[in-house]
Design a protein around this motif. Sequence first.
Motif, PDB file in Angstrom:
ATOM      1  N   GLY A   9       0.829  -1.210   0.000  1.00  0.00           N
ATOM      2  CA  GLY A   9       0.000   0.000   0.000  1.00  0.00           C
ATOM      3  C   GLY A   9       0.861   1.256   0.000  1.00  0.00           C
ATOM      4  N   PHE A  13      -1.690   7.004   0.794  1.00  0.00           N
ATOM      5  CA  PHE A  13      -1.415   8.175   1.633  1.00  0.00           C
ATOM      6  C   PHE A  13      -0.319   7.882   2.673  1.00  0.00           C
ATOM      7  CE2 PHE A  13      -3.325  10.167   5.662  1.00  0.00           C
ATOM      8  CZ  PHE A  13      -2.535  11.301   5.584  1.00  0.00           C
ATOM      9  N   GLY A  38      -4.081   3.993  -4.498  1.00  0.00           N
ATOM     10  CA  GLY A  38      -2.763   4.629  -4.516  1.00  0.00           C
ATOM     11  C   GLY A  38      -2.431   5.181  -5.891  1.00  0.00           C
ATOM     12  N   ILE A  92      -9.919  -8.356   1.150  1.00  0.00           N
ATOM     13  CA  ILE A  92      -8.708  -7.514   1.101  1.00  0.00           C
ATOM     14  C   ILE A  92      -8.031  -7.456   2.477  1.00  0.00           C
ATOM     15  CG2 ILE A  92      -7.838  -5.182   0.640  1.00  0.00           C
ATOM     16  CD1 ILE A  92     -10.207  -4.852  -1.332  1.00  0.00           C
ATOM     17  N   LYS A 145      -9.877  -5.527  11.060  1.00  0.00           N
ATOM     18  CA  LYS A 145      -8.585  -5.028  11.573  1.00  0.00           C
ATOM     19  C   LYS A 145      -8.233  -5.778  12.859  1.00  0.00           C
ATOM     20  CE  LYS A 145      -7.060  -1.740   8.793  1.00  0.00           C
ATOM     21  NZ  LYS A 145      -5.782  -1.891   8.088  1.00  0.00           N
ATOM     22  N   SER A 165      -4.869   6.593  15.067  1.00  0.00           N
ATOM     23  CA  SER A 165      -6.090   7.408  15.179  1.00  0.00           C
ATOM     24  C   SER A 165      -6.388   8.020  13.806  1.00  0.00           C
ATOM     25  CB  SER A 165      -5.921   8.468  16.267  1.00  0.00           C
ATOM     26  OG  SER A 165      -4.920   9.394  15.894  1.00  0.00           O
TER      27      SER A 165
HETATM   28  N1  LIG Z   1      -5.906   7.383   7.130  1.00  0.00           N
HETATM   29  C1  LIG Z   1      -6.270   7.125   8.365  1.00  0.00           C
HETATM   30  O1  LIG Z   1      -6.766   8.005   9.093  1.00  0.00           O
HETATM   31  C2  LIG Z   1      -6.079   5.738   8.941  1.00  0.00           C
HETATM   32  C3  LIG Z   1      -6.435   5.545  10.266  1.00  0.00           C
HETATM   33  C4  LIG Z   1      -6.254   4.296  10.832  1.00  0.00           C
HETATM   34  C5  LIG Z   1      -5.697   3.266  10.073  1.00  0.00           C
HETATM   35  N2  LIG Z   1      -5.382   3.477   8.769  1.00  0.00           N
HETATM   36  C6  LIG Z   1      -4.781   2.365   8.021  1.00  0.00           C
HETATM   37  O2  LIG Z   1      -3.574   2.813   7.412  1.00  0.00           O
HETATM   38  C7  LIG Z   1      -3.327   2.066   6.223  1.00  0.00           C
HETATM   39  C8  LIG Z   1      -3.075   3.018   5.059  1.00  0.00           C
HETATM   40  O3  LIG Z   1      -4.265   3.799   4.869  1.00  0.00           O
HETATM   41  P1  LIG Z   1      -4.277   5.127   4.002  1.00  0.00           P
HETATM   42  O4  LIG Z   1      -5.063   6.135   4.757  1.00  0.00           O
HETATM   43  O5  LIG Z   1      -2.907   5.452   3.532  1.00  0.00           O
HETATM   44  O6  LIG Z   1      -5.195   4.662   2.788  1.00  0.00           O
HETATM   45  P2  LIG Z   1      -4.873   4.533   1.225  1.00  0.00           P
HETATM   46  O7  LIG Z   1      -6.115   4.035   0.578  1.00  0.00           O
HETATM   47  O8  LIG Z   1      -4.259   5.777   0.725  1.00  0.00           O
HETATM   48  O9  LIG Z   1      -3.772   3.377   1.198  1.00  0.00           O
HETATM   49  C9  LIG Z   1      -4.087   2.018   1.045  1.00  0.00           C
HETATM   50  C10 LIG Z   1      -3.306   1.501  -0.149  1.00  0.00           C
HETATM   51  O10 LIG Z   1      -3.565   0.105  -0.296  1.00  0.00           O
HETATM   52  C11 LIG Z   1      -3.707  -0.172  -1.677  1.00  0.00           C
HETATM   53  N3  LIG Z   1      -4.500  -1.391  -1.823  1.00  0.00           N
HETATM   54  C12 LIG Z   1      -5.825  -1.545  -1.569  1.00  0.00           C
HETATM   55  N4  LIG Z   1      -6.203  -2.800  -1.862  1.00  0.00           N
HETATM   56  C13 LIG Z   1      -5.089  -3.455  -2.260  1.00  0.00           C
HETATM   57  C14 LIG Z   1      -4.847  -4.791  -2.706  1.00  0.00           C
HETATM   58  N5  LIG Z   1      -5.837  -5.698  -2.791  1.00  0.00           N
HETATM   59  N6  LIG Z   1      -3.582  -5.142  -3.073  1.00  0.00           N
HETATM   60  C15 LIG Z   1      -2.584  -4.236  -2.995  1.00  0.00           C
HETATM   61  N7  LIG Z   1      -2.765  -2.950  -2.603  1.00  0.00           N
HETATM   62  C16 LIG Z   1      -4.000  -2.581  -2.240  1.00  0.00           C
HETATM   63  C17 LIG Z   1      -4.385   1.055  -2.261  1.00  0.00           C
HETATM   64  O11 LIG Z   1      -4.197   1.204  -3.654  1.00  0.00           O
HETATM   65  C18 LIG Z   1      -3.724   2.181  -1.469  1.00  0.00           C
HETATM   66  O12 LIG Z   1      -2.572   2.672  -2.129  1.00  0.00           O
HETATM   67  C19 LIG Z   1      -4.549   1.184   6.028  1.00  0.00           C
HETATM   68  O13 LIG Z   1      -4.251  -0.098   6.517  1.00  0.00           O
HETATM   69  C20 LIG Z   1      -5.628   1.833   6.880  1.00  0.00           C
HETATM   70  O14 LIG Z   1      -6.565   0.899   7.313  1.00  0.00           O
HETATM   71  C21 LIG Z   1      -5.559   4.697   8.185  1.00  0.00           C
END
Ligand SMILES: NC(=O)c1ccc[n+]([C@@H]2O[C@H](COP(=O)([O-])OP(=O)(O)OC[C@H]3O[C@@H](n4cnc5c(N)ncnc54)[C@H](O)[C@@H]3O)[C@@H](O)[C@H]2O)c1
Length: 302
Positions: A9, A13, A38, A92, A145, A165
């Motif tokens: 991933g 972000f 992404g 996923i 999760k 968070s």
């Molecule tokens: N943003 C937040 O506030 C937040 C808070 C708590 C936890 N998280 C966790 O942080 C992690 C990153 O989240 P983020 O906010 O950067 O989101 P994001 O969607 O920008 O990043 C997730 C990435 O995973 C990739 N992805 C999705 N399905 C996939 C698959 N089947 N195979 C390969 N790649 C795949 C997407 O293309 C993306 O680039 C995640 O695990 C999310 O659950 C985020």
Amino acid sequence: MTRRILVTGGAGFIGSHVVEALRARGDEPHVMDDLSKGQVSNLPVDVPLYVLDMAASPLERLFEIPFDAVVHCAAQTNVMRSLADPALDRRINVTGLVRVLHGALASGVRRFVFISSGGAVYGETPVPATETTQPRPENPYGCHKLEGEALVAAEPISSVSLRLSNVYGPRQRSDAEGGVASIFSDRLAAGLPLRIYGDGEQQRDFVHVADVASAILLALDDDSMTGVWNVGTGTPTSVNDLAALMIEASGEHTLIERLPARGEIRRSCLDIAKLRGTGRWAPERTLRQGVAELLRSAAHVL
Ligand SMILES: NC(=O)c1ccc[n+]([C@@H]2O[C@H](COP(=O)([O-])OP(=O)(O)OC[C@H]3O[C@@H](n4cnc5c(N)ncnc54)[C@H](O)[C@@H]3O)[C@@H](O)[C@H]2O)c1
């Protein structure tokens, strides 16, 4: 010593900020991402990128590369989507995780960092949740999760799960989990009113993505960190206060549009005493500094 780290991933972000932080200290990040959310433009051109769906593509070739560690950020991150299609979320966020975990185990990866979600795992938190607070996930995303944390902990590999968070900062998509700051930033840049659902007194623990990336690097390095660790600020901020802060920082005369409440958690906040207690991490950016920076980067992109 330079270490080769797989960031799943990594084109998203948080993952792309982890990639940036790893490079800045001389490590060699590689990225696996299906680019469903992404973007290639989030990555420096010379970072190896493997475009694979972790839930379906063969991963054997990927794990022929001798990675020292894995940071597992890849996920379906949209809570509403998990409610509409729990099976997809499981495919996923559970099957995908297990496939990556087994690939890492089979290839002798030394350390596995799983990115979990405090907001989703704890549910409503009348007082800031500690790592010993009983989890009460309220949607499939949170349940998966939590299941992921247990699956990671059960395998014979040095691992840690980080319960983040609400993360905000540059490159966040406005349709992702907890994306309210990026939605406000996009709307301010476009001269549109900010939309607030319900009374706006719902509170979140907003943590800057650079602080999250440094916590992830610490967790990568420190094998004594096992089990679950909260990453946030410990300070709840209401959506009304966030809007006011962002309007002030933008210098715009922006209207606020009030919309009917959505069924969302009233208060989500994490106690970060455990991570702070290591003496090696504390959030460095205040929300005021972080949103000002976010608005500057949005203006730069436009
Ligand atoms: N943003 C937040 O506030 C937040 C808070 C708590 C936890 N998280 C966790 O942080 C992690 C990153 O989240 P983020 O906010 O950067 O989101 P994001 O969607 O920008 O990043 C997730 C990435 O995973 C990739 N992805 C999705 N399905 C996939 C698959 N089947 N195979 C390969 N790649 C795949 C997407 O293309 C993306 O680039 C995640 O695990 C999310 O659950 C985020």
